[in-house]
Design an enzyme around this catalytic site. Structure first.
Site, mmCIF file in Angstrom:
data_model
loop_
_atom_site.group_PDB
_atom_site.id
_atom_site.type_symbol
_atom_site.label_atom_id
_atom_site.label_comp_id
_atom_site.label_asym_id
_atom_site.label_seq_id
_atom_site.Cartn_x
_atom_site.Cartn_y
_atom_site.Cartn_z
ATOM 1 N N HIS A 37 0.671 -1.557 -0.272
ATOM 2 C CA HIS A 37 -0.135 -0.307 -0.471
ATOM 3 C C HIS A 37 1.188 0.679 0.192
ATOM 4 O O HIS A 37 0.340 1.889 -0.556
ATOM 5 C CB HIS A 37 -1.258 0.359 1.352
ATOM 6 C CG HIS A 37 -1.989 -0.806 1.371
ATOM 7 N ND1 HIS A 37 -1.567 -2.149 2.403
ATOM 8 C CD2 HIS A 37 -2.864 -0.967 0.796
ATOM 9 C CE1 HIS A 37 -2.802 -3.414 2.123
ATOM 10 N NE2 HIS A 37 -3.894 -2.542 1.431
ATOM 11 N N LYS A 149 -1.320 -6.401 -8.195
ATOM 12 C CA LYS A 149 -1.979 -7.368 -7.747
ATOM 13 C C LYS A 149 -3.354 -8.365 -8.009
ATOM 14 O O LYS A 149 -3.358 -9.297 -7.703
ATOM 15 C CB LYS A 149 -1.269 -7.731 -5.943
ATOM 16 C CG LYS A 149 -1.655 -9.591 -5.629
ATOM 17 C CD LYS A 149 -1.219 -9.582 -3.950
ATOM 18 C CE LYS A 149 -1.947 -8.660 -3.718
ATOM 19 N NZ LYS A 149 -3.513 -9.623 -3.401
ATOM 20 N N GLN A 153 -9.263 -6.348 -10.756
ATOM 21 C CA GLN A 153 -9.932 -5.730 -10.582
ATOM 22 C C GLN A 153 -9.705 -3.721 -11.069
ATOM 23 O O GLN A 153 -10.151 -3.249 -11.262
ATOM 24 C CB GLN A 153 -9.578 -5.644 -8.838
ATOM 25 C CG GLN A 153 -9.673 -4.319 -8.101
ATOM 26 C CD GLN A 153 -9.909 -4.141 -6.715
ATOM 27 O OE1 GLN A 153 -10.412 -4.830 -5.983
ATOM 28 N NE2 GLN A 153 -8.801 -3.392 -6.196
ATOM 29 N N LEU A 184 2.430 -8.968 -1.447
ATOM 30 C CA LEU A 184 2.096 -8.569 0.085
ATOM 31 C C LEU A 184 0.762 -8.671 -0.302
ATOM 32 O O LEU A 184 -0.107 -8.391 -1.438
ATOM 33 C CB LEU A 184 2.807 -7.658 0.194
ATOM 34 C CG LEU A 184 4.454 -7.375 0.505
ATOM 35 C CD1 LEU A 184 4.948 -5.999 0.828
ATOM 36 C CD2 LEU A 184 4.011 -8.151 1.792
ATOM 37 N N SER A 185 0.209 -9.311 1.032
ATOM 38 C CA SER A 185 -1.279 -8.819 0.886
ATOM 39 C C SER A 185 -1.781 -8.575 2.465
ATOM 40 O O SER A 185 -1.566 -9.577 3.264
ATOM 41 C CB SER A 185 -2.264 -9.513 0.472
ATOM 42 O OG SER A 185 -3.528 -10.298 1.113
ATOM 43 N N SER A 186 -3.020 -8.317 3.016
ATOM 44 C CA SER A 186 -3.250 -8.866 4.088
ATOM 45 C C SER A 186 -3.985 -9.557 5.048
ATOM 46 O O SER A 186 -3.466 -9.513 5.709
ATOM 47 C CB SER A 186 -4.070 -7.081 4.340
ATOM 48 O OG SER A 186 -4.119 -5.554 3.808
ATOM 49 N N ARG A 187 -4.273 -10.500 3.752
ATOM 50 C CA ARG A 187 -4.999 -11.225 4.022
ATOM 51 C C ARG A 187 -3.167 -12.917 4.742
ATOM 52 O O ARG A 187 -3.635 -13.478 4.824
ATOM 53 C CB ARG A 187 -5.747 -11.980 2.592
ATOM 54 C CG ARG A 187 -7.159 -11.603 3.222
ATOM 55 C CD ARG A 187 -8.227 -11.791 1.788
ATOM 56 N NE ARG A 187 -9.109 -11.435 2.092
ATOM 57 C CZ ARG A 187 -10.058 -10.471 1.323
ATOM 58 N NH1 ARG A 187 -9.038 -10.102 0.457
ATOM 59 N NH2 ARG A 187 -10.959 -10.256 1.209
HETATM 60 O O1 PAF Z 1 -8.101 -3.625 -3.247
HETATM 61 C C1 PAF Z 1 -8.682 -3.483 -2.505
HETATM 62 O O2 PAF Z 1 -8.444 -2.809 -1.691
HETATM 63 C C2 PAF Z 1 -10.047 -2.793 -2.356
HETATM 64 O O3 PAF Z 1 -11.091 -3.746 -3.369
HETATM 65 C C3 PAF Z 1 -10.876 -1.321 -3.227
HETATM 66 C C4 PAF Z 1 -10.474 -0.710 -4.008
HETATM 67 C C5 PAF Z 1 -9.796 0.159 -1.877
HETATM 68 C C6 PAF Z 1 -12.326 -0.960 -3.161
HETATM 69 O O4 PAF Z 1 -12.551 -1.637 -2.116
#
Ligand code: PAF
Length: 278
Positions: A37, A149, A153, A184-187
């Site tokens: 991020h 990643k 989306q 990296l991922s929050s999950r």
């Molecule tokens: O990728 C994300 O963290 C989410 O899908 C987003 C783009 C903030 C929309 O909620």
């Protein structure tokens, strides 16, 4: 760093920045911030004079039985990271500010959400398209940065922003990986140590597939080997291991410019996604 919590507050704050002559970048997030991020914020700072970030765990993009309730939340910690990274403004609305009583609109992009992750998570990308439209419409920033990643989306958001004349340029920023290659991922926070070790099969299988395809390997065979590598490493489920056109997400049976390897699966109880260009 200023924090605003309503769409009108966000619009007014960004308008004031732009009136003062600043080019503004917007970084939408769901919080639980990691170095990936913060790289989006850095990309924003490279492309604009000021960066505005949002934190909103969007209930409309979680399906029944998914991890909405346990999704990690730490606004104070996230705000400190954003401020240190050079963010000027944080937008952190609550659910009632985003979806007040009577809210009844949805944004749906045709086609792109039906494949890959969208096929496994029905409705997910309608929730994403709806919240991103709301965020971009309220922010009215010059440019918005999304991580590569979640390539699907990114493709959906680019299509939607162009189709709906949202007026914000959509830019993808490269995947940030741990030193061992895991994206990296929050999950990743959910992964038990033994599952974290298993998860490494995902970037490894993608890199191997990339090498084989570059060496002229047949697409069907290489993709089957990739999926098998994940199953053999102990993935509980392999959702897909595919070669697609990076813009249309159409499956490919031959390598072509813009082709992208995409994979997703479940380790333990955690669903992971990753992708690699060719
Ligand atoms: O990728 C994300 O963290 C989410 O899908 C987003 C783009 C903030 C929309 O909620």
């Amino acid at each position: 760093m200023e924090i605003v919590r309503t769409p009108a507050g966000l619009t007014a704050a960004v308008e004031a920045m732009r009136r003062a002559g600043a080019r503004v970048a917007f970084v939408p997030t769901m919080g639980a911030l990691h170095a990936g991020h913060l790289a989006l914020v850095a990309e924003g700072l490279a492309r604009a004079d000021a960066v505005v970030a949002s934190i909103f765990v969007n209930p409309r993009q979680f399906g029944p039985g998914e991890d909405l309730a346990r999704y990690p939340r730490d606004e104070a910690g996230d705000a400190a990271k954003l401020e240190a990274a050079g963010c000027t403004l944080l937008y952190a609305p609550d659910v009632a500010a985003m979806y007040p009583p009577g809210f009844s609109s949805f944004v749906r992009v045709d086609g792109l959400p039906d494949v890959l992750c969208g096929a496994v998570r029905p409705g997910h990308f309608d929730g994403v398209a709806t919240v991103v439209t709301k965020l971009l419409a309220a922010a009215r920033a010059d440019v918005a940065i999304f991580g590569e990643k979640d390539w699907q989306q990114l493709a959906i958001v680019k299509r939607m922003a162009a189709d709906l004349d949202l007026g914000t340029e959509i830019v993808g920023a490269p995947i940030v990986r741990d030193s061992d290659g895991l994206a990296l991922s929050s999950r990743n926070l959910y992964l038990a140590p033994e599952d974290r070790a298993r998860a490494l099969a995902l970037p490894r299988a993608l890199a191997e597939a990339q090498g084989r395809l570059r060496a002229g390997g047949g697409v069907a065979e290489v993709l089957a080997q990739g999926a098998l590598a994940l199953a053999t490493a102990g993935f509980a489920r392999v959702d897909y291991f595919e070669l697609v056109d990076g813009e249309t997400l159409a499956t490919l049976d031959a390598v072509q410019p813009g082709a992208r390897l995409m994979a997703a699966g479940v380790v333990g109880t955690t669903r992971l996604i990753d992708n690699l260009g060719l």
